[in-house]
Scaffold this motif. Structure first.
Motif, PDB file in Angstrom:
ATOM      1  N   ILE A   1      22.800  64.543  12.196  1.00 51.57           N
ATOM      2  CA  ILE A   1      22.208  63.811  11.135  1.00 51.57           C
ATOM      3  C   ILE A   1      22.448  61.739  12.006  1.00 51.57           C
ATOM      4  O   ILE A   1      21.722  60.681  11.504  1.00 51.57           O
ATOM      5  CB  ILE A   1      23.190  64.210   9.927  1.00 51.57           C
ATOM      6  CG1 ILE A   1      22.550  65.033   9.415  1.00 51.57           C
ATOM      7  CG2 ILE A   1      23.939  62.974   9.014  1.00 51.57           C
ATOM      8  CD1 ILE A   1      23.493  65.693   8.503  1.00 51.57           C
ATOM      9  N   SER A   2      23.537  62.398  13.314  1.00 52.25           N
ATOM     10  CA  SER A   2      23.547  61.206  13.634  1.00 52.25           C
ATOM     11  C   SER A   2      22.619  61.075  14.038  1.00 52.25           C
ATOM     12  O   SER A   2      22.897  59.349  14.183  1.00 52.25           O
ATOM     13  CB  SER A   2      24.781  61.571  14.435  1.00 52.25           C
ATOM     14  OG  SER A   2      25.462  60.669  15.335  1.00 52.25           O
ATOM     15  N   GLY A   3      22.030  61.882  14.846  1.00 51.65           N
ATOM     16  CA  GLY A   3      21.006  60.307  15.675  1.00 51.65           C
ATOM     17  C   GLY A   3      20.029  60.349  14.821  1.00 51.65           C
ATOM     18  O   GLY A   3      18.911  58.948  15.677  1.00 51.65           O
TER      19      GLY A   3
ATOM     20  N   ALA B   1      18.732  61.355  21.598  1.00 48.96           N
ATOM     21  CA  ALA B   1      19.178  62.355  22.794  1.00 48.96           C
ATOM     22  C   ALA B   1      20.882  62.924  21.974  1.00 48.96           C
ATOM     23  O   ALA B   1      20.677  64.198  21.748  1.00 48.96           O
ATOM     24  CB  ALA B   1      20.016  62.098  24.142  1.00 48.96           C
ATOM     25  N   THR B   2      21.021  62.389  20.937  1.00 48.91           N
ATOM     26  CA  THR B   2      21.882  63.205  20.056  1.00 48.91           C
ATOM     27  C   THR B   2      21.502  63.618  19.238  1.00 48.91           C
ATOM     28  O   THR B   2      21.643  65.150  19.078  1.00 48.91           O
ATOM     29  CB  THR B   2      22.319  62.062  18.939  1.00 48.91           C
ATOM     30  OG1 THR B   2      23.407  61.147  20.494  1.00 48.91           O
ATOM     31  CG2 THR B   2      23.940  62.404  17.825  1.00 48.91           C
ATOM     32  N   ALA B   3      20.089  63.915  18.559  1.00 53.04           N
ATOM     33  CA  ALA B   3      19.354  64.338  17.541  1.00 53.04           C
ATOM     34  C   ALA B   3      19.018  66.165  18.318  1.00 53.04           C
ATOM     35  O   ALA B   3      19.516  66.847  17.654  1.00 53.04           O
ATOM     36  CB  ALA B   3      18.170  63.803  17.185  1.00 53.04           C
ATOM     37  N   ALA B   4      18.391  65.474  19.622  1.00 52.44           N
ATOM     38  CA  ALA B   4      17.863  66.406  20.602  1.00 52.44           C
ATOM     39  C   ALA B   4      19.456  67.588  20.699  1.00 52.44           C
ATOM     40  O   ALA B   4      18.851  68.793  20.833  1.00 52.44           O
ATOM     41  CB  ALA B   4      17.570  65.588  21.941  1.00 52.44           C
ATOM     42  N   ILE B   5      19.747  67.393  21.195  1.00 52.48           N
ATOM     43  CA  ILE B   5      21.505  67.935  21.526  1.00 52.48           C
ATOM     44  C   ILE B   5      21.885  69.117  20.294  1.00 52.48           C
ATOM     45  O   ILE B   5      21.709  69.493  20.505  1.00 52.48           O
ATOM     46  CB  ILE B   5      22.620  66.983  22.014  1.00 52.48           C
ATOM     47  CG1 ILE B   5      21.816  66.501  23.345  1.00 52.48           C
ATOM     48  CG2 ILE B   5      23.859  67.925  22.147  1.00 52.48           C
ATOM     49  CD1 ILE B   5      23.486  65.843  23.726  1.00 52.48           C
ATOM     50  N   GLY B   6      21.528  68.399  19.222  1.00 55.03           N
ATOM     51  CA  GLY B   6      21.832  69.178  18.316  1.00 55.03           C
ATOM     52  C   GLY B   6      20.432  69.774  17.459  1.00 55.03           C
ATOM     53  O   GLY B   6      20.713  71.418  17.197  1.00 55.03           O
ATOM     54  N   ILE B   7      19.602  69.893  18.030  1.00 56.18           N
ATOM     55  CA  ILE B   7      18.971  70.713  17.904  1.00 56.18           C
ATOM     56  C   ILE B   7      18.579  71.709  19.097  1.00 56.18           C
ATOM     57  O   ILE B   7      18.224  72.842  18.089  1.00 56.18           O
ATOM     58  CB  ILE B   7      17.566  69.999  17.508  1.00 56.18           C
ATOM     59  CG1 ILE B   7      16.894  68.786  16.654  1.00 56.18           C
ATOM     60  CG2 ILE B   7      15.686  70.855  17.689  1.00 56.18           C
ATOM     61  CD1 ILE B   7      15.771  68.096  16.114  1.00 56.18           C
TER      62      ILE B   7
END
Length: 72
Positions: free
Chosen positions: A13-15, A62-68
């Motif tokens: 969500i942040s990403g 990058a944040t969204a990719a880490i979450g995924i």
């Protein structure tokens, strides 16, 4: 990577938030009269904001990719 599902969702969500908000901000900056000089060339005001938006969007992606990746 081991993260609780809730934290993974927060990262996604942040990403996504960063990827949605920063382009809108850049559109407003580009319309600002301080963005271009009399000759139509980009000013430091515009350059600084383009760099800010670019870095923020890369970090958001990058944040969204880490979450995924943490969900997989």
């Amino acid at each position: 990577m081991q993260l609780p599902v809730l934290l993974s969702v927060v990262l996604i969500i942040s990403g996504m938030w960063s990827l949605a908000v920063w382009p809108q901000f850049l559109r407003r900056v580009m319309k600002d009269p301080r963005a271009r000089d009399e000759a139509g060339k980009a000013t430091r005001f515009l350059t600084v904001h383009v760099v800010l938006v670019s870095v923020s969007m890369v970090l958001g992606a990058a944040t969204a990719a880490i979450g995924i990746a943490a969900l997989m």
